[in-house]
Scaffold this active site. Structure first.
Site, PDB file in Angstrom:
ATOM      1  N   GLY A 129      -2.982   5.726   9.769  1.00 53.85           N
ATOM      2  CA  GLY A 129      -2.955   4.957   8.532  1.00 53.85           C
ATOM      3  C   GLY A 129      -1.916   3.868   8.659  1.00 53.85           C
TER       4      GLY A 129
ATOM      5  N   SER B 299       4.759   0.647  -0.014  1.00 51.58           N
ATOM      6  CA  SER B 299       5.441   0.353  -1.275  1.00 51.58           C
ATOM      7  C   SER B 299       5.688   1.586  -2.136  1.00 51.58           C
ATOM      8  CB  SER B 299       4.619  -0.655  -2.079  1.00 51.58           C
ATOM      9  OG  SER B 299       4.470  -1.835  -1.344  1.00 51.58           O
TER      10      SER B 299
ATOM     11  N   THR C 132       0.842  -1.190   0.000  1.00 53.61           N
ATOM     12  CA  THR C 132       0.000   0.000   0.000  1.00 53.61           C
ATOM     13  C   THR C 132       0.875   1.237   0.000  1.00 53.61           C
ATOM     14  OG1 THR C 132      -1.934   0.974   1.026  1.00 53.61           O
ATOM     15  CG2 THR C 132      -0.168   0.323   2.505  1.00 53.61           C
TER      16      THR C 132
ATOM     17  N   LYS D 121      -7.513   2.003   4.660  1.00 50.49           N
ATOM     18  CA  LYS D 121      -6.332   1.842   5.500  1.00 50.49           C
ATOM     19  C   LYS D 121      -6.037   3.085   6.330  1.00 50.49           C
ATOM     20  CE  LYS D 121      -4.702  -0.899   1.737  1.00 50.49           C
ATOM     21  NZ  LYS D 121      -3.799  -0.911   0.615  1.00 50.49           N
TER      22      LYS D 121
END
Length: 196
Positions: free
Chosen positions: A69, A148, A24, A57
């Site tokens: 988050g 990521s 994510t 998220k």
């Protein structure tokens, strides 16, 4: 042919190849007392299978006074959210104190040390990144990103903060859109929470 996910995970676990990677991107921007955190919605497993496109998220905690988050394993992140919210309750919403206590517990507890996630937490007072190795990091410039596509989102957000008059929420949205164009583990289904 319908894929039986439970059977798939069982076979992968038996073979020792189980890699549940929930990739994510989370980006956060704090300007004075305004703060926003945004996250994409993609959940990826085994490195290259998109399981979900609209995961949330980013969420508010402590009666909407704190935003958090996560990047990493979803189940681990939810465990950390719950633990962090308990710390917030224990310390009457003091974000820094709650973050330090969570990081200490996360680093020293045998079970918690295995949790695979990172958190970004924020209030009107502070913006922090938390990890399982004990880090509680407050960015110098009020901009941070994890996951990521974190590097892409961070670069975009820093450029926008320096060269525009956009709000934290607008900067987060644009930075994530840019990250989604570059990072295959980031999509453009964006959730944004903010405190003003």
């Amino acid at each position: 042919m319908e894929l039986n996910y439970r059977k798939f995970f069982y076979i992968m676990e038996i073979q020792g190849d189980l890699k549940l990677i929930s990739s994510t991107t989370i980006v956060a921007v704090k300007m004075e007392e305004k703060v926003a955190i945004a996250g994409d919605g993609q959940v990826t497993i085994t490195g290259n299978i998109v399981m979900k496109n609209r995961a949330k998220k980013v969420r508010t905690l402590y009666a909407g006074k704190v935003i958090a988050g996560f990047a990493g394993s979803v189940a681990d992140s939810f465990t950390l959210f719950e633990m962090f919210e308990k710390q917030l309750e224990s310390y009457s919403g003091n974000l820094r104190r709650a973050a330090v206590e969570l990081a200490k517990e996360w680093r020293t507890d045998r079970f918690l040390r295995r949790l695979d996630a990172m958190l970004v937490v924020a209030s009107g007072d502070a913006l922090l990144v938390l990890s399982g190795s004990g880090e509680v990091i407050e960015p110098d410039d009020g901009v941070t990103a994890i996951g990521s596509g974190g590097g892409y989102a961070l670069a975009a957000a820093r450029a926008l903060v320096r060269k525009t008059e956009l709000s934290p929420a607008e900067i987060c949205r644009i930075a994530l859109e840019i990250a989604a164009e570059i990072c295959v583990f980031t999509n453009s289904d964006i959730t944004i929470e903010e405190i003003q």
